[in-house]
Write a protein that holds these residues in place. Structure first.
Motif, short mmCIF file in Angstrom:
data_model
loop_
_atom_site.label_atom_id
_atom_site.label_comp_id
_atom_site.label_asym_id
_atom_site.label_seq_id
_atom_site.Cartn_x
_atom_site.Cartn_y
_atom_site.Cartn_z
N TYR A 229 24.72 33.77 24.92
CA TYR A 229 24.02 34.12 26.16
C TYR A 229 24.12 32.93 27.09
N ARG A 230 23.97 33.21 28.37
CA ARG A 230 24.10 32.18 29.37
C ARG A 230 22.72 31.66 29.71
N ASP A 231 22.50 30.34 29.49
CA ASP A 231 21.21 29.77 29.85
C ASP A 231 20.98 29.98 31.35
N PRO B 99 32.50 42.18 30.42
CA PRO B 99 32.66 42.75 31.77
C PRO B 99 32.69 41.69 32.87
N MET B 100 31.95 40.58 32.70
CA MET B 100 31.79 39.64 33.81
C MET B 100 32.36 38.26 33.48
N LEU B 101 33.19 37.74 34.38
CA LEU B 101 33.70 36.37 34.28
C LEU B 101 33.11 35.64 35.49
N ARG C 151 22.36 31.63 41.95
CA ARG C 151 21.91 31.83 40.57
C ARG C 151 23.07 32.11 39.62
N GLY C 152 24.29 31.97 40.13
CA GLY C 152 25.46 32.15 39.26
C GLY C 152 25.85 33.59 39.06
N TYR C 153 25.37 34.50 39.92
CA TYR C 153 25.79 35.90 39.85
C TYR C 153 26.97 36.14 40.78
N ILE C 154 27.84 37.03 40.34
CA ILE C 154 29.03 37.34 41.13
C ILE C 154 28.65 38.19 42.34
N VAL C 155 29.18 37.81 43.52
CA VAL C 155 28.93 38.51 44.78
C VAL C 155 30.26 39.08 45.29
N LEU D 139 28.13 43.43 40.53
CA LEU D 139 27.44 44.68 40.16
C LEU D 139 26.06 44.38 39.59
N GLY D 140 25.65 43.11 39.68
CA GLY D 140 24.36 42.74 39.08
C GLY D 140 24.57 42.26 37.67
N ASP D 141 23.59 42.52 36.80
CA ASP D 141 23.66 42.05 35.41
C ASP D 141 24.27 43.16 34.54
#
Ligand code: PRP
Ligand code: URA
Length: 235
Positions: A101-103, A130-132, A189-193, A196-198
């Motif tokens: 898991y990603r801290d 699914p997410m890189l 927060r390190g989410y891809i823009v 698709l969210g989490d």
């Protein structure tokens, strides 16, 4: 660069529905499966075959059979949703789970599950996630697989960020990366823009409230990690 971004219109169409915030978990899981099927087909286009004599009802011929033993390595949790589609394509593949898991603050991967046997039992590994995003989870998984003795590794993801793509290809330049889309950037927060969210939460219906939403305000430590990744990208 060993990056393959699918240009197939079916992939684009299904990804549009997957990204939509109103797509509920049941439909989301179906789409992850369908997209994995399409990406998996593309990712395995260069697998070696060996000639094999067979007999059809009409005559003998030399047919082609897949040569390498293939291992599927889903990264828990979100990679789980990609396994069944890959097994439909390759029913004899071995499945080896890696739990990371990603801290949330440092964005570093934390390993919590690994039951790989002592020596590699497959020649080609397909890492499924699914997410890189920062690329940390993928790079750590591939480190583990290479120590295990994996000769060839391919990463199959639905969406990548440029930051994660750069990190992964710097750490493992020999790894082919297959994605449905390369997005714009990571948020603080390190989410891809636009992303698709989490991916884990959307597959498994585990929403922990507004404070954990991908667009929630930044933590300064996390934002600094993302800024450093983005600076490296500009080098
Ligand atoms: C997500 C995703 C990847 C990771 C990507 O997993 O499924 O494994 O984040 O981020 P990275 O490229 O920055 O490492 P998460 O840590 O949310 O765990 P989960 O799958 O259990 O939800
Ligand atoms: N993990 C996800 O599920 N989504 C992102 O955008 C980044 C990491």
């Amino acid at each position: 660069m060993p990056l393959h971004v699918s240009t197939h219109p079916l992939v684009a169409h299904k990804l549009a529905i997957l990204r939509d915030r109103t797509t509920e978990p049941k439909k989301f899981r179906e789409l992850v499966r369908e997209l994995t099927w399409l990406l998996g087909y593309e990712a395995m286009a260069d697998l070696a075959t060996r000639p094999e004599p067979i007999e059809t009802p009409l005559q003998q011929m030399t047919a082609a059979r897949l040569e390498p033993k293939v291992g599927l390595i889903p990264i828990l949790r979100a990679g789980l949703g990609m396994v069944d589609a890959m097994l439909e394509l390759l029913p004899t593949a071995e499945v080896w789970h890696i739990g990371l898991y990603r801290d949330e603050r440092t964005l570093k991967p934390v390993e919590y599950y690994n039951k790989l046997p002592d020596a590699a039992s497959v020649q080609v590994c397909l890492v499924l996630d699914p997410m890189l995003a920062t690329g940390g989870s993928a790079a750590a998984t591939i480190d583990i697989l290479k120590q295990w003795g994996a000769a060839r590794v391919k990463q199959v993801s639905l969406i990548a960020a440029p930051e994660g793509m750069a990190t992964l290809s710097a750490a493992h330049p020999d790894v082919d990366i297959h994605v449905a889309a390369m997005d714009s950037h990571l948020n603080e927060r390190g989410y891809i823009v636009p992303g698709l969210g989490d991916a884990g939460d959307r597959q498994f219906g585990t929403f922990a409230g507004p404070a954990s939403e991908p667009g929630h305000g930044p933590d300064e430590e996390t934002a600094e990690v993302v800024r450093r990744l983005q600076l490296n990208l500009g080098d």
